[in-house]
Write an enzyme that holds these catalytic residues in place. Structure first.
Site, short mmCIF file in Angstrom:
data_model
loop_
_atom_site.label_atom_id
_atom_site.label_comp_id
_atom_site.label_asym_id
_atom_site.label_seq_id
_atom_site.Cartn_x
_atom_site.Cartn_y
_atom_site.Cartn_z
N ASP A 37 3.09 -4.14 1.21
CA ASP A 37 4.54 -4.32 1.32
C ASP A 37 5.28 -2.99 1.13
OD1 ASP A 37 6.87 -5.75 1.62
OD2 ASP A 37 6.35 -7.25 0.14
N ASP A 38 6.12 -2.63 2.11
CA ASP A 38 6.99 -1.45 2.03
C ASP A 38 6.21 -0.13 1.96
OD1 ASP A 38 8.84 -3.47 1.82
OD2 ASP A 38 9.86 -2.68 0.07
N CYS A 76 10.84 -7.77 5.73
CA CYS A 76 9.52 -8.37 5.49
C CYS A 76 9.17 -9.50 6.45
CB CYS A 76 9.43 -8.88 4.05
SG CYS A 76 9.47 -7.57 2.81
N HIS A 129 4.78 -14.55 4.45
CA HIS A 129 5.88 -14.32 3.52
C HIS A 129 5.61 -15.17 2.31
CE1 HIS A 129 10.15 -13.72 2.17
NE2 HIS A 129 9.87 -12.54 2.66
N ASP A 331 4.07 -3.23 6.28
CA ASP A 331 4.85 -4.11 7.15
C ASP A 331 6.06 -3.38 7.75
OD1 ASP A 331 6.11 -3.99 4.68
OD2 ASP A 331 6.48 -6.15 4.52
N HIS A 332 6.45 -2.28 7.14
CA HIS A 332 7.52 -1.41 7.66
C HIS A 332 7.58 -0.20 6.75
CE1 HIS A 332 9.59 -3.32 4.36
NE2 HIS A 332 9.49 -4.50 4.95
#
Length: 493
Positions: A37-38, A76, A129, A331-332
């Protein structure tokens, strides 16, 4: 039908069912699919001079680093569902963390599709998620760490809430949680703890993954892991904070700003300002806060890297590494104070460009880096190609499996991202040199803002060139290309 004929039909059916499990003289490869994540490309294998990420770096030495991998939306849920469905956010119908997935009801998601093709699929942690994994995708119930939702609050914040709840109960308030602001509930945006790795969720995810690997059935598997850090709050055991000398970390110019961008393009770092304590509601962040946020983010990255290392070590010790494809993807991205921005939720490069490292046992370009533009929406077809599973017809992304043999190839000449702001949608096209962003009314297609950045001369995207007379031809060409790549979204100028 006679018993003999029935037995023959059953035998043929069993053979056909397991035909996808081998190709040529090679067994079908396993897939270890790791979402983080992130996780922006702030790692040793991305030439960061200060980040300690030895385990991901070690995989990169055998795999391929994608230097220009882009998510389809820097948020997300939409990013993950785009990746898992192989559809862009507009086709998936998911643009926010509040959207549900009716548009995907009949769309085979990545792990479910592998399950249909004979894989034993296990999911642990945040894959799609929080709390909404699709049960049919997995061969056994998906698992999340106990009390994982507490991971989005610091322990100090939780203690404060418990104290306020006790006071409220003593005063006879019926709902002691009612009225406590979100930033009080979550506490500070960073925290160092004197705890073992597996007292936090990501350590528990690694523990579970290792246990699962030890008991996998003797058939190809798809193991999906979703680590929660370095998502806010930046919480990690003290030893990972100790990896870094705060005096040697990058300094943030809190007075920097973009020049000439539409108001729609940026945000007010609202994820931090609205949800965590100690963050000013307006204006620049103090230098001390900037430094602690950077330090906490990097400590969280090193903590997750250590958990990934534990899983990869188990893969080797169990003799599974030589036949397992490994994907590590953010995810980004995440803006860490660049030009006054903290968080994701923009179309800027710092939010849309993300981490992607892939290792495949039969790849020819191990230890290389590619600067080919790729999109996360292309991971679905890529994994199909790498495992010799036929691609489903609904996919909108391009496979980039060939890059693992020849990283110099050009798979695509652009990457498309987008981000909504209320009634407006900003769609971005990133090419080798430029990024064009067009902001349009979602109802009418009316153009309400435009950005152009020249990455050859302005890699930080500080100056909007949309008014440049010399570049009007470039803008028209990029605008046409943006509509060409997304023909179902074609709108007038």
């Amino acid at each position: 039908m006679s018993n003999n004929v029935a037995k023959k039909c059953l035998a043929v059916g069993l053979v056909l069912a397991f035909l996808p499990l081998v190709y040529g003289d090679q067994p079908q490869p396993n897939v270890l699919f790791i979402m983080v994540d992130d996780l922006r490309p702030e790692l040793g294998c991305y030439a960061s001079p200060y980040v300690q990420s030895p385990n991901i770096d070690a995989l990169a030495e055998r795999g391929l680093v994608f230097d220009r991998a882009y998510c389809q939306q820097a948020h997300c849920r939409p990013s993950r569902y785009s990746l898992l469905s192989g559809l862009r956010p507009d086709s998936a119908g998911i643009w926010t963390n509040k959207d549900v997935r009716p548009a995907l009801a009949d769309t085979p998601l990545l792990p479910g599709y592998f399950k249909e093709h004979g894989y034993y699929c296990v999911g642990i942690g945040k894959i799609a998620h929080n709390g909404e994994e699709v049960a049919s995708c997995w061969s056994e119930p998906h698992s999340m760490p106990a009390n994982y939702r507490f991971e989005y609050r610091t322990r100090a914040g939780r203690k404060l809430v418990e104290q306020l709840q006790r006071q409220a109960r003593a005063e006879g308030i019926a709902d002691p949680f009612d009225g406590i602001p979100n930033n009080i509930r979550r506490g500070m945006p960073y925290e160092r703890l004197n705890v073992a790795d597996n007292e936090l969720a990501d350590g528990q995810i690694a523990d579970k993954a290792i246990d699962v690997l030890k008991t996998m059935p003797r058939r190809p598997f798809f193991l999906g892991l979703g680590f929660l850090r370095p998502h806010l709050p930046f919480v990690a055991p003290q030893k990972y904070w100790d990896h870094y000398n705060p005096d040697q970390l990058p300094s943030i110019d809190s007075t920097a700003s973009h020049d000439g961008i539409p108001q729609l393009s940026a945000h007010n770092s609202r994820e931090l300002r609205r949800q965590y304590q100690g963050v000013p509601a307006e204006g620049n962040f103090p230098d001390a806060l900037n430094g602690n946020l950077w330090h906490g983010y990097l400590a969280s990255v090193s903590y997750v890297d250590a958990q990934i290392g534990r899983v990869l070590d188990a893969l080797h010790q169990l003799g599974l590494a030589e036949n397992t494809i490994v994907v590590i993807a953010g995810d980004h991205g995440f803006s860490l104070g660049e030009i006054g921005l903290w968080g994701k939720s923009t179309n800027f490069d710092s939010a849309t460009r993300t981490t992607l490292v892939i290792y495949s046992p039969r790849m020819k370009a191990g230890g290389k880096t590619t600067d080919s533009l790729v999109e996360l929406v292309g991971l679905y077809p890529t994994l199909c190609d790498l495992t010799h599973i036929p691609q489903p017809h609904h996919l909108e992304g391009k496979s980039f499996a060939r890059l693992l043999d020849d990283p110099t190839l050009e798979i695509s000449n652009c990457a498309i991202s987008q981000y909504p702001r209320g009634e407006n949608m900003g769609r971005s096209i990133r090419t080798d040199r430029y990024r064009l962003v067009e902001w349009r009314r979602r109802s009418s297609g009316e153009l309400v803002g435009r950005e152009l950045y020249d990455h050859d001369n302005d890699p930080s995207e500080t100056t909007n060139l949309q008014d440049s007379v010399e570049l009007q031809g470039t803008i028209r060409a990029l605008s046409d290309k943006l509509q060409e790549v997304t023909p179902h979204l074609r709108v007038g100028n």
